[in-house]
Design a protein around this motif. Sequence first.
Motif, PDB file in Angstrom:
ATOM      1  N   ILE A   1      29.846   4.091  43.697  1.00  0.00           N
ATOM      2  CA  ILE A   1      28.444   4.519  43.676  1.00  0.00           C
ATOM      3  C   ILE A   1      28.353   5.959  44.151  1.00  0.00           C
ATOM      4  CG2 ILE A   1      26.123   4.086  44.575  1.00  0.00           C
ATOM      5  CD1 ILE A   1      27.021   1.776  42.943  1.00  0.00           C
ATOM      6  N   VAL A   2      27.597   6.760  43.428  1.00  0.00           N
ATOM      7  CA  VAL A   2      27.278   8.121  43.866  1.00  0.00           C
ATOM      8  C   VAL A   2      25.784   8.184  44.146  1.00  0.00           C
ATOM      9  CG1 VAL A   2      27.052  10.544  43.168  1.00  0.00           C
ATOM     10  CG2 VAL A   2      29.160   9.301  42.682  1.00  0.00           C
ATOM     11  N   ILE A   3      25.426   8.685  45.333  1.00  0.00           N
ATOM     12  CA  ILE A   3      24.030   9.003  45.631  1.00  0.00           C
ATOM     13  C   ILE A   3      23.891  10.519  45.536  1.00  0.00           C
ATOM     14  CG2 ILE A   3      22.233   9.042  47.405  1.00  0.00           C
ATOM     15  CD1 ILE A   3      23.300   6.422  48.464  1.00  0.00           C
ATOM     16  N   SER A   4      22.977  10.973  44.711  1.00  0.00           N
ATOM     17  CA  SER A   4      22.825  12.409  44.486  1.00  0.00           C
ATOM     18  C   SER A   4      21.345  12.771  44.507  1.00  0.00           C
ATOM     19  CB  SER A   4      23.439  12.804  43.133  1.00  0.00           C
ATOM     20  OG  SER A   4      23.265  14.182  42.879  1.00  0.00           O
ATOM     21  N   ASP A   5      20.978  13.707  45.373  1.00  0.00           N
ATOM     22  CA  ASP A   5      19.583  14.122  45.494  1.00  0.00           C
ATOM     23  C   ASP A   5      19.091  14.823  44.228  1.00  0.00           C
ATOM     24  OD1 ASP A   5      19.554  13.058  47.995  1.00  0.00           O
ATOM     25  OD2 ASP A   5      19.442  14.960  49.077  1.00  0.00           O
ATOM     26  N   SER A   6      17.779  14.860  44.072  1.00  0.00           N
ATOM     27  CA  SER A   6      17.183  15.400  42.843  1.00  0.00           C
ATOM     28  C   SER A   6      17.460  16.885  42.644  1.00  0.00           C
ATOM     29  CB  SER A   6      15.674  15.158  42.850  1.00  0.00           C
ATOM     30  OG  SER A   6      15.067  15.826  43.958  1.00  0.00           O
ATOM     31  N   GLY A   7      17.654  17.639  43.727  1.00  0.00           N
ATOM     32  CA  GLY A   7      17.847  19.081  43.611  1.00  0.00           C
ATOM     33  C   GLY A   7      19.280  19.503  43.406  1.00  0.00           C
ATOM     34  N   ILE A   8      20.207  18.541  43.223  1.00  0.00           N
ATOM     35  CA  ILE A   8      21.627  18.864  43.073  1.00  0.00           C
ATOM     36  C   ILE A   8      21.952  19.185  41.624  1.00  0.00           C
ATOM     37  CG2 ILE A   8      23.978  17.975  43.295  1.00  0.00           C
ATOM     38  CD1 ILE A   8      22.693  18.542  45.964  1.00  0.00           C
ATOM     39  N   SER A   9      22.754  20.231  41.440  1.00  0.00           N
ATOM     40  CA  SER A   9      23.285  20.584  40.131  1.00  0.00           C
ATOM     41  C   SER A   9      24.794  20.348  40.154  1.00  0.00           C
ATOM     42  CB  SER A   9      22.988  22.053  39.816  1.00  0.00           C
ATOM     43  OG  SER A   9      23.610  22.456  38.605  1.00  0.00           O
ATOM     44  N   MET A  10      25.330  19.689  39.117  1.00  0.00           N
ATOM     45  CA  MET A  10      26.760  19.338  39.087  1.00  0.00           C
ATOM     46  C   MET A  10      27.494  20.122  38.006  1.00  0.00           C
ATOM     47  SD  MET A  10      27.761  15.350  39.591  1.00  0.00           S
ATOM     48  CE  MET A  10      28.036  14.627  41.198  1.00  0.00           C
ATOM     49  N   ARG A  11      28.637  20.674  38.371  1.00  0.00           N
ATOM     50  CA  ARG A  11      29.526  21.241  37.365  1.00  0.00           C
ATOM     51  C   ARG A  11      30.118  20.096  36.539  1.00  0.00           C
ATOM     52  NH1 ARG A  11      33.123  25.169  41.118  1.00  0.00           N
ATOM     53  NH2 ARG A  11      34.633  24.753  39.442  1.00  0.00           N
ATOM     54  N   PRO A  12      30.515  20.347  35.284  1.00  0.00           N
ATOM     55  CA  PRO A  12      31.013  19.258  34.425  1.00  0.00           C
ATOM     56  C   PRO A  12      32.200  18.502  35.009  1.00  0.00           C
ATOM     57  CG  PRO A  12      30.548  21.218  33.117  1.00  0.00           C
ATOM     58  CD  PRO A  12      30.403  21.624  34.554  1.00  0.00           C
ATOM     59  N   GLU A  13      33.027  19.158  35.811  1.00  0.00           N
ATOM     60  CA  GLU A  13      34.225  18.517  36.348  1.00  0.00           C
ATOM     61  C   GLU A  13      34.005  17.868  37.709  1.00  0.00           C
ATOM     62  OE1 GLU A  13      34.574  22.957  37.483  1.00  0.00           O
ATOM     63  OE2 GLU A  13      33.669  21.704  35.931  1.00  0.00           O
ATOM     64  N   THR A  14      32.786  17.903  38.232  1.00  0.00           N
ATOM     65  CA  THR A  14      32.546  17.447  39.593  1.00  0.00           C
ATOM     66  C   THR A  14      32.816  15.959  39.781  1.00  0.00           C
ATOM     67  OG1 THR A  14      30.903  19.175  39.987  1.00  0.00           O
ATOM     68  CG2 THR A  14      30.845  17.278  41.442  1.00  0.00           C
ATOM     69  N   LEU A  15      32.347  15.128  38.875  1.00  0.00           N
ATOM     70  CA  LEU A  15      32.526  13.682  39.032  1.00  0.00           C
ATOM     71  C   LEU A  15      34.013  13.325  39.018  1.00  0.00           C
ATOM     72  CD1 LEU A  15      30.993  11.079  39.427  1.00  0.00           C
ATOM     73  CD2 LEU A  15      30.851  10.825  36.947  1.00  0.00           C
ATOM     74  N   MET A  16      34.784  13.938  38.143  1.00  0.00           N
ATOM     75  CA  MET A  16      36.224  13.709  38.108  1.00  0.00           C
ATOM     76  C   MET A  16      36.872  14.170  39.410  1.00  0.00           C
ATOM     77  SD  MET A  16      38.843  12.564  36.394  1.00  0.00           S
ATOM     78  CE  MET A  16      38.486  12.550  34.632  1.00  0.00           C
ATOM     79  N   ASN A  17      36.383  15.291  39.950  1.00  0.00           N
ATOM     80  CA  ASN A  17      36.919  15.807  41.205  1.00  0.00           C
ATOM     81  C   ASN A  17      36.683  14.819  42.341  1.00  0.00           C
ATOM     82  OD1 ASN A  17      36.269  17.631  43.853  1.00  0.00           O
ATOM     83  ND2 ASN A  17      37.903  18.544  42.645  1.00  0.00           N
ATOM     84  N   MET A  18      35.479  14.254  42.414  1.00  0.00           N
ATOM     85  CA  MET A  18      35.169  13.289  43.474  1.00  0.00           C
ATOM     86  C   MET A  18      36.039  12.045  43.357  1.00  0.00           C
ATOM     87  SD  MET A  18      30.991  13.627  43.620  1.00  0.00           S
ATOM     88  CE  MET A  18      30.761  12.780  45.183  1.00  0.00           C
TER      89      MET A  18
END
Length: 392
Positions: A140-157
């Motif tokens: 599970i990822v909790i991510s606030d509304s104001g967060i911007s993610m780079r395309p590779e971020t989820l893979m990095n996590m």
Amino acid sequence: MMSIAETILFIVAIGVILGWLFVLLMHIVALFYGRYLMHRVVPQPDPENLHGVSILKPLTGVDPNLYKNLETFFNQQYPAYELLFSVQDENDPAIMVVQSLIQKYPKIDAKLFIGLRYVGPNGKINNMVRGYEAAKYDLIVISDSGISMRPETLMNMVSFMKSDVGLVLQMPYTAHRKFGFSSVYEQVYFGTFQARNSLGANAVGINCSTGMSCMFRKELLENVGGLQAFAKYLAEDFFICQEIVRQKYKAVLCSLPAIQNSGNCSVEHFHNRLIRWSQLRGAMLPHLIVLEPLSECMLMGVCISWALDFLFNVSPMGVFLLHTLMWFLSDYFLLKTVENGPLPFSKFEFFVAWITREALAFWLSLRSHKNGVVQWRHKRYKVHWGGSVSEI
């Protein structure tokens, strides 16, 4: 032979020097650990071992950057994930933003939940709990509304979610926005004070979690009653981390920061956030009420100047200036590490924002202890010792 008063002052002076050396060590640890960790390219897991991820996005209202920020989550370079958006009521304008993105990206598994379910005073959890219960993946990822993610971020996590890790955090930082001084001010805070605390604490295994963007194993929360078990706290991120560590799992930072990109930015709004966070930290960890102000640059500079003058008759002004210069340079190089390159503003702007933050730190700390009432969005809460809250 020293008098009782002289003995007490001697002990206090020694304590000040030891405290100053500890803070200096934290600066060094943060600098070196930041150089090692931040923006490091990590080996990606074998595609066969990649787990699906459910991303919870609680939303309330719309700011000018909401569409652009949410769109980054539809463009993650990851094979299996779902987006679970939630809003509190059917008249929220964020609904139209989410629906337009779902239509634009029909191949992305995305759902929208409208209406909260009350499980405690924490409005964010009330908003997320339906999405959390519907999540089909264990990560599970909790991510606030104001967060911007780079395309590779989820893979990095996911790359940092090893078998002995239960929580992966993104260190909070901010995008450079065209709001003048207020934008630089926020960026300097998160790239110096916040980065130093996050990197230093994580390097030595201290709980310094933030819930702006984090990934955890759902089963670990289910062991204690699920996400709703933390609804009695406003700082649910701290207690989630504490519970995961209690179950013998690690909490680690990934190498990419969480980029806050809110379309609204002002010094007053940012100060209110700092005051709220200080109030919550003081309730959860009461010793920080004293130790946190003492660990700030200006007050610590005064203390170390007195201590060295008392013990060794060293020029207080010289010590204070040298201490401040060392702190300034350390923060400058740490910010460049977090930014991963040259700063997006001038050295003069950095100096003005840095000196403003350091000069106001003690005043903001005093303001945070005026009363035990926390203002969060449109609600007011009474903070109790231990970190629990009740809605006023």
